[in-house]
Design an enzyme around this catalytic site. Structure first.
Site, mmCIF file in Angstrom:
data_model
loop_
_atom_site.group_PDB
_atom_site.id
_atom_site.type_symbol
_atom_site.label_atom_id
_atom_site.label_comp_id
_atom_site.label_asym_id
_atom_site.label_seq_id
_atom_site.Cartn_x
_atom_site.Cartn_y
_atom_site.Cartn_z
ATOM 1 N N ASN A 49 1.082 -1.245 0.071
ATOM 2 C CA ASN A 49 0.033 0.036 -0.130
ATOM 3 C C ASN A 49 1.234 0.913 0.213
ATOM 4 O OD1 ASN A 49 0.854 -0.417 2.484
ATOM 5 N ND2 ASN A 49 -1.353 0.225 3.514
ATOM 6 N N GLU A 74 5.232 -5.236 11.908
ATOM 7 C CA GLU A 74 4.208 -4.076 11.264
ATOM 8 C C GLU A 74 2.864 -4.822 10.759
ATOM 9 O OE1 GLU A 74 4.363 -1.656 12.712
ATOM 10 O OE2 GLU A 74 6.325 -1.805 13.985
ATOM 11 N N CYS A 103 -2.601 0.417 7.241
ATOM 12 C CA CYS A 103 -2.397 0.294 8.344
ATOM 13 C C CYS A 103 -3.688 1.329 10.008
ATOM 14 C CB CYS A 103 -1.867 -0.681 8.201
ATOM 15 S SG CYS A 103 -0.748 0.368 9.088
ATOM 16 N N GLU A 159 8.133 -0.253 14.882
ATOM 17 C CA GLU A 159 9.701 1.017 13.977
ATOM 18 C C GLU A 159 9.342 2.426 13.699
ATOM 19 O OE1 GLU A 159 7.650 -0.195 9.693
ATOM 20 O OE2 GLU A 159 10.315 -1.364 9.397
HETATM 21 P P1 NAD Z 1 0.220 -9.093 2.699
HETATM 22 O O1 NAD Z 1 0.668 -9.805 3.957
HETATM 23 O O2 NAD Z 1 -0.215 -9.822 1.682
HETATM 24 O O3 NAD Z 1 1.577 -9.396 1.877
HETATM 25 C C1 NAD Z 1 2.170 -8.756 2.091
HETATM 26 C C2 NAD Z 1 4.322 -9.532 1.522
HETATM 27 O O4 NAD Z 1 4.368 -10.496 2.281
HETATM 28 C C3 NAD Z 1 4.281 -9.143 -0.185
HETATM 29 O O5 NAD Z 1 5.437 -8.771 0.072
HETATM 30 C C4 NAD Z 1 3.533 -10.939 0.229
HETATM 31 O O6 NAD Z 1 4.721 -11.598 -1.444
HETATM 32 C C5 NAD Z 1 4.490 -11.376 0.926
HETATM 33 N N1 NAD Z 1 4.257 -12.925 0.916
HETATM 34 C C6 NAD Z 1 2.774 -13.080 1.299
HETATM 35 N N2 NAD Z 1 3.140 -14.821 1.910
HETATM 36 C C7 NAD Z 1 4.144 -14.698 2.908
HETATM 37 C C8 NAD Z 1 5.268 -16.115 3.019
HETATM 38 N N3 NAD Z 1 4.629 -17.308 3.515
HETATM 39 N N4 NAD Z 1 6.192 -15.504 3.336
HETATM 40 C C9 NAD Z 1 7.016 -14.663 3.495
HETATM 41 N N5 NAD Z 1 6.487 -13.767 2.804
HETATM 42 C C10 NAD Z 1 5.419 -13.200 1.999
HETATM 43 O O7 NAD Z 1 -0.020 -8.082 3.017
HETATM 44 P P2 NAD Z 1 -1.005 -6.823 1.598
HETATM 45 O O8 NAD Z 1 -1.719 -6.794 1.036
HETATM 46 O O9 NAD Z 1 0.508 -6.086 0.876
HETATM 47 O O10 NAD Z 1 -0.710 -5.090 2.498
HETATM 48 C C11 NAD Z 1 -1.536 -4.498 3.178
HETATM 49 C C12 NAD Z 1 -1.116 -5.297 4.432
HETATM 50 O O11 NAD Z 1 -0.646 -5.030 4.730
HETATM 51 C C13 NAD Z 1 -3.229 -4.854 6.280
HETATM 52 O O12 NAD Z 1 -3.205 -5.796 6.473
HETATM 53 C C14 NAD Z 1 -2.093 -3.760 6.249
HETATM 54 O O13 NAD Z 1 -2.988 -3.768 7.635
HETATM 55 C C15 NAD Z 1 -0.704 -4.594 6.390
HETATM 56 N N6 NAD Z 1 0.083 -2.539 6.834
HETATM 57 C C16 NAD Z 1 1.335 -2.652 7.889
HETATM 58 C C17 NAD Z 1 1.717 -1.352 8.487
HETATM 59 C C18 NAD Z 1 1.790 -1.666 10.032
HETATM 60 O O14 NAD Z 1 3.178 -0.545 9.610
HETATM 61 N N7 NAD Z 1 1.288 -1.853 10.427
HETATM 62 C C19 NAD Z 1 2.054 -0.392 7.484
HETATM 63 C C20 NAD Z 1 1.440 -1.279 6.047
HETATM 64 C C21 NAD Z 1 0.530 -2.083 5.753
#
Ligand code: NAD
Length: 483
Positions: free
Chosen positions: A158, A255, A289, A464
């Site tokens: 995002n 995160e 998030c 972070e």
């Molecule tokens: P996601 O969990 O679907 O994917 C995140 C990353 O993980 C991607 O690069 C994906 O390729 C990788 N991934 C998938 N399966 C994996 C595995 N088994 N092992 C290692 N890596 C793997 O998340 P998304 O849809 O890209 O992002 C949205 C989510 O991120 C929301 O839940 C949001 O709240 C969260 N987010 C959190 C913060 C924070 O700082 N707390 C900031 C931004 C987004």
């Protein structure tokens, strides 16, 4: 403005060299136009190993540099990124669909501001002098720090620029080396970083960028050569990361998502902030998030609050992210839009109702969805408890402040909250009772480079940003001597 700019990134960055990808190929789709804007190659299993080896080989040299030297190298990287801000901006808008004004402020300006702060923080002497201790013999102690080692940094889709900077800037400042893996849905900005890091002349292997899907992420996070996994993404994948990292007992910083509350206390002038509040939870189409999309409003203000909110929905403009008037862009992919629509439909069949909405016709192309505010749901409803990650908020009335706090804390997440209070002292009293890593009082919302960000429960582990972010990549070392 280079609106059509899409970085021509055909290579991974491993050992400070461009490397032809040998893994799966990924189409990058502009979610506002549905066009494939690039096809990029991912890393093969061998290339994941090569990237970790490059980071491992670089580690001793990078860790041995003085803080000043590391700081200068990170500032050089920031200089190169700064010279390409227009291209970075275009890359983000075209691959994520973030409205241009938001991408400029939340990504480019904020991200680079944080990188500069991290570069300066590399110089800081963190030695703690504990002084004398006499049992069983007189001694003195200091605590110094050493870098954790090789960091696997894995980011969500995002906010590709600042999510990456929060990790690699802090890790490099601490003396760690990095393998960065962005989401395959939005890899272009991060791959472009790889190219720019070569231009900035970072030492070989200090900063590596690969791309790939879950299999690449799994190999990277369970790699025996990795000492720490720093992950930003969903709680479901976060749980997998923890399991994968456990194979080597590598540390994790997670995160994850949230279901953050916006509490409106009695005595507030809702007309003063209703527009700001609604425009904030719906920012980036709710794909943030810390989207404060659970609105808890004192029952005495409920009707006035809804009336005031109508003006905000009038100001929401869904559409072309390049139009400066747009404040809500598309969802990242059609399946995500369907998931968001599923929350709306499910809530309506559970007895909920749409209280406010934008009903403008949506563009023919692009994964757009109109924002809605849902009401009439119990606090246990799916739309109230789960992260929707779209332009959908829920509103619930509360009777007294104790109930507001109980509801605010009654989710599996603990990322952020906002308290709207008639005065700061009351806002502060409520803030101190909230289980959330960040609490804003009466708005604001800037992520300062010197304050921690992160959460507890299903929102993650660790923090972070700021000194807290740097310490995720440092181990304390107790040094004791006889006196
Ligand atoms: P996601 O969990 O679907 O994917 C995140 C990353 O993980 C991607 O690069 C994906 O390729 C990788 N991934 C998938 N399966 C994996 C595995 N088994 N092992 C290692 N890596 C793997 O998340 P998304 O849809 O890209 O992002 C949205 C989510 O991120 C929301 O839940 C949001 O709240 C969260 N987010 C959190 C913060 C924070 O700082 N707390 C900031 C931004 C987004």
């Amino acid at each position: 403005m280079e609106r059509d700019f899409v970085p021509d990134v055909r290579t991974l960055t491993i050992g400070n060299k461009p490397v032809e990808p040998a893994g799966e190929r990924w189409d990058v789709v502009n979610p506002a136009t549905e066009e494939v804007i690039a096809t990029v190659g991912g890393a093969s299993a061998d290339q994941v190993d090569q990237a970790v080896r490059a980071a491992r080989d670089a580690f001793d040299g990078w860790a041995a540099l003085s803080g000043e030297e590391r700081s200068a190298a990170i500032h050089r990287l920031a200089d190169v990124l700064e010279s390409r801000t227009e291209q970075l901006l275009a890359s983000i808008v075209n691959e994520v669909g973030t409205p241009v004004s938001l991408a400029e402020f939340m990504q480019v300006k904020m991200g680079l501001g944080h990188l500069r702060w991290q570069a300066d923080a590399a110089k800081k002497d963190r030695t703690q002098h504990l002084g004398a201790y006499d049992v069983p013999v007189p001694t003195m102690s200091d605590v110094t720090h050493y870098p954790v080692g090789v960091v696997a940094a894995i980011t969500g889709y995002n906010y590709p620029l600042n999510l990456a900077i929060f990790k690699f800037g802090a890790a490099l400042a601490a003396g760690c080396t990095v393998v960065l893996l962005p989401s395959p849905r939005t890899p272009l900005t991060t791959l472009f970083f790889g190219d720019l890091s070569r231009e900035a002349g970072l030492p070989d292997g200090v900063f590596n960028v690969i791309i790939g899907g879950a299999d690449v992420g799994q190999r990277l996070s369970s790699h025996p050569g990795v000492d720490k996994v720093s992950f930003t993404g969903s709680d479901a994948v976060g749980a997998k990361i923890m399991e994968q990292a456990a194979a080597n007992l590598s540390g994790v910083t997670l995160e994850l998502g949230g279901k953050s509350a916006n509490i409106v206390l009695p005595g507030c002038d809702v007309e003063d902030f209703a527009v700001e509040m609604h425009l904030r939870w719906s920012r980036n189409g709710g794909q943030g998030c810390a989207a404060l999309a659970r609105l808890l409003v004192h029952e005495s203000l409920y009707d006035r609050f809804l009336e005031a909110g109508a003006a905000a929905f009038d100001q929401m403009k869904v559409g072309d992210p390049w139009d400066p008037a747009t404040n809500i862009g598309p969802m990242i992919r059609p399946d995500h839009r369907e998931r968001v629509q599923g929350f709306i439909d499910g809530s309506l069949s559970d007895g909920g109702e749409v209280l406010l909405s934008v009903d403008d016709p949506l563009p023919d192309k692009g994964y757009f969805i109109n924002p809605v505010l849902l009401g009439g749901l119990p606090h246990t409803a799916r739309a109230v408890q789960q992260e929707i990650f779209g332009p959908v908020a829920v509103i619930l009335p509360f009777r007294d402040t104790d109930e507001a706090i109980r509801l605010a804390n009654d989710t599996a997440f603990g990322l952020a909250a906002n308290v709207w209070a008639p005065d700061l002292a009351e806002g502060r009293r409520v803030a101190e009772r909230l289980r959330a890593g960040t609490v804003w009082i009466n708005g604001g919302g800037a992520m300062r480079p010197d304050a921690p960000f992160g959460g507890s429960g299903r929102s993650g582990i660790g923090r972070e940003i700021g000194e807290w972010g740097i310490h995720e990549y440092l181990e304390p070392r107790h040094i004791q001597w006889r006196v």
